[in-house]
Design an enzyme around this catalytic site. Structure first.
Site, PDB file in Angstrom:
ATOM      1  N   CYS A 198       3.432   1.162   7.095  1.00  0.00           N
ATOM      2  CA  CYS A 198       3.164   1.638   8.453  1.00  0.00           C
ATOM      3  C   CYS A 198       2.920   0.403   9.315  1.00  0.00           C
ATOM      4  O   CYS A 198       3.309  -0.710   8.940  1.00  0.00           O
ATOM      5  CB  CYS A 198       2.024   2.657   8.495  1.00  0.00           C
ATOM      6  SG  CYS A 198       0.384   2.054   8.067  1.00  0.00           S
TER       7      CYS A 198
ATOM      8  N   HIS B  17     -12.711  -4.665 -16.448  1.00  0.00           N
ATOM      9  CA  HIS B  17     -12.227  -3.966 -15.255  1.00  0.00           C
ATOM     10  C   HIS B  17     -11.951  -2.490 -15.528  1.00  0.00           C
ATOM     11  O   HIS B  17     -11.973  -1.682 -14.615  1.00  0.00           O
ATOM     12  CB  HIS B  17     -10.969  -4.650 -14.722  1.00  0.00           C
ATOM     13  CG  HIS B  17     -11.199  -6.087 -14.377  1.00  0.00           C
ATOM     14  ND1 HIS B  17     -12.016  -6.476 -13.332  1.00  0.00           N
ATOM     15  CD2 HIS B  17     -10.768  -7.225 -14.965  1.00  0.00           C
ATOM     16  CE1 HIS B  17     -12.054  -7.789 -13.280  1.00  0.00           C
ATOM     17  NE2 HIS B  17     -11.320  -8.277 -14.255  1.00  0.00           N
TER      18      HIS B  17
ATOM     19  N   THR C 298       0.077  -1.177  10.179  1.00  0.00           N
ATOM     20  CA  THR C 298      -0.890  -2.085   9.553  1.00  0.00           C
ATOM     21  C   THR C 298      -0.971  -1.953   8.035  1.00  0.00           C
ATOM     22  O   THR C 298      -1.462  -2.864   7.368  1.00  0.00           O
ATOM     23  CB  THR C 298      -2.301  -1.787  10.079  1.00  0.00           C
ATOM     24  OG1 THR C 298      -2.607  -0.417   9.764  1.00  0.00           O
ATOM     25  CG2 THR C 298      -2.407  -2.023  11.585  1.00  0.00           C
TER      26      THR C 298
ATOM     27  N   HIS D  29      -7.147  -6.425 -11.432  1.00  0.00           N
ATOM     28  CA  HIS D  29      -8.530  -5.935 -11.468  1.00  0.00           C
ATOM     29  C   HIS D  29      -8.667  -4.453 -11.133  1.00  0.00           C
ATOM     30  O   HIS D  29      -9.554  -3.787 -11.671  1.00  0.00           O
ATOM     31  CB  HIS D  29      -9.386  -6.736 -10.476  1.00  0.00           C
ATOM     32  CG  HIS D  29      -9.637  -8.139 -10.928  1.00  0.00           C
ATOM     33  ND1 HIS D  29     -10.550  -8.970 -10.314  1.00  0.00           N
ATOM     34  CD2 HIS D  29      -9.102  -8.862 -11.937  1.00  0.00           C
ATOM     35  CE1 HIS D  29     -10.553 -10.149 -10.921  1.00  0.00           C
ATOM     36  NE2 HIS D  29      -9.676 -10.116 -11.901  1.00  0.00           N
TER      37      HIS D  29
ATOM     38  N   ASP E 134       6.177   5.245   8.111  1.00  0.00           N
ATOM     39  CA  ASP E 134       6.216   5.983   9.375  1.00  0.00           C
ATOM     40  C   ASP E 134       7.201   5.227  10.268  1.00  0.00           C
ATOM     41  O   ASP E 134       7.924   4.332   9.809  1.00  0.00           O
ATOM     42  CB  ASP E 134       4.820   6.167   9.977  1.00  0.00           C
ATOM     43  CG  ASP E 134       4.206   4.866  10.489  1.00  0.00           C
ATOM     44  OD1 ASP E 134       4.814   3.787  10.290  1.00  0.00           O
ATOM     45  OD2 ASP E 134       3.119   4.918  11.086  1.00  0.00           O
TER      46      ASP E 134
ATOM     47  N   ARG F 193     -14.819  -0.196 -14.663  1.00  0.00           N
ATOM     48  CA  ARG F 193     -15.012  -0.107 -13.207  1.00  0.00           C
ATOM     49  C   ARG F 193     -13.967   0.821 -12.587  1.00  0.00           C
ATOM     50  O   ARG F 193     -14.286   1.638 -11.712  1.00  0.00           O
ATOM     51  CB  ARG F 193     -14.933  -1.506 -12.587  1.00  0.00           C
ATOM     52  CG  ARG F 193     -16.059  -2.393 -13.070  1.00  0.00           C
ATOM     53  CD  ARG F 193     -15.834  -3.847 -12.779  1.00  0.00           C
ATOM     54  NE  ARG F 193     -16.906  -4.651 -13.364  1.00  0.00           N
ATOM     55  CZ  ARG F 193     -16.849  -5.968 -13.506  1.00  0.00           C
ATOM     56  NH1 ARG F 193     -15.789  -6.642 -13.107  1.00  0.00           N
ATOM     57  NH2 ARG F 193     -17.863  -6.616 -14.039  1.00  0.00           N
TER      58      ARG F 193
HETATM   59  C1  RB5 Z   1       1.347   4.058  14.433  1.00  0.00           C
HETATM   60  O1  RB5 Z   1       1.338   3.677  15.764  1.00  0.00           O
HETATM   61  C2  RB5 Z   1       0.258   3.316  13.672  1.00  0.00           C
HETATM   62  O2  RB5 Z   1      -0.983   3.833  14.027  1.00  0.00           O
HETATM   63  C3  RB5 Z   1       0.487   3.408  12.193  1.00  0.00           C
HETATM   64  O3  RB5 Z   1       1.736   2.879  11.892  1.00  0.00           O
HETATM   65  C4  RB5 Z   1      -0.494   2.676  11.280  1.00  0.00           C
HETATM   66  O4  RB5 Z   1      -0.613   1.346  11.663  1.00  0.00           O
HETATM   67  C5  RB5 Z   1      -1.778   3.339  11.082  1.00  0.00           C
HETATM   68  O5  RB5 Z   1      -2.658   2.851  10.360  1.00  0.00           O
END
Ligand code: RB5
Length: 145
Positions: free
Chosen positions: A66, A134, A68, A99, A8, A137
């Site tokens: 993205c 594994h 996070t 795994h 993104d 699972r």
């Molecule tokens: C965008 O601001 C942010 O929410 C996205 O990049 C991501 O971190 C979502 O999990």
């Protein structure tokens, strides 16, 4: 190995650099599924593109970036056949392959440095699934699709 990658806006800058790393350093066949600019977009749209490319066999592995890595993982894992996770260390990338037989890795463009993400990708793309105990699972995970 064929790899699809997308991001993104929050992961765009690292995605551009990781495309070069995958193609030039790791010599892989890379499919960049966008976006082409850092304009604001919704991460589930790009997670779906990569996840479907993995699920239908167009590529072997998927990479999503993205802010996070978490939103991408939540979205990609909804697609049947995909095992996606947010990964922030090379050790977790190793276990994700050995795994969990992970096939879509989701990276943080905001909280993890490019050099660390490159190392994570190298591990993700060169480590084999161990199978054995594994395998049953992972089969149970896939039965939840
Ligand atoms: C965008 O601001 C942010 O929410 C996205 O990049 C991501 O971190 C979502 O999990």
């Amino acid at each position: 190995m064929r790899v699809a990658i997308a991001s993104d806006h929050a992961g765009f800058e690292q995605k551009q650099q990781l495309v070069d790393f995958l193609a030039q350093d790791l010599k892989l066949d890379v499919m960049d599924l966008g976006p082409d600019t850092d304009d604001r977009v919704d991460y589930p749209d790009y997670a779906a593109l990569v996840a479907r490319a993995v699920a239908d066999g167009s590529v072997d592995r998927g990479v999503l970036v993205c802010g996070t890595g978490i939103g991408m993982a939540l979205a990609a894992d909804k697609v049947a056949g995909v095992r996606a996770s947010s990964i922030t260390t090379p050790d977790f990338a190793d276990l994700f392959r050995r795994h969990n037989d992970g096939n879509v890795i989701c990276l943080s463009g905001r909280f993890v440095d490019l050099q660390v993400n490159e190392e994570i990708l190298k591990v993700f793309l060169t480590t084999e699934f161990e199978g054995g105990r594994h395998a049953q699972r992972v089969a149970k995970i896939m039965a939840l699709d």
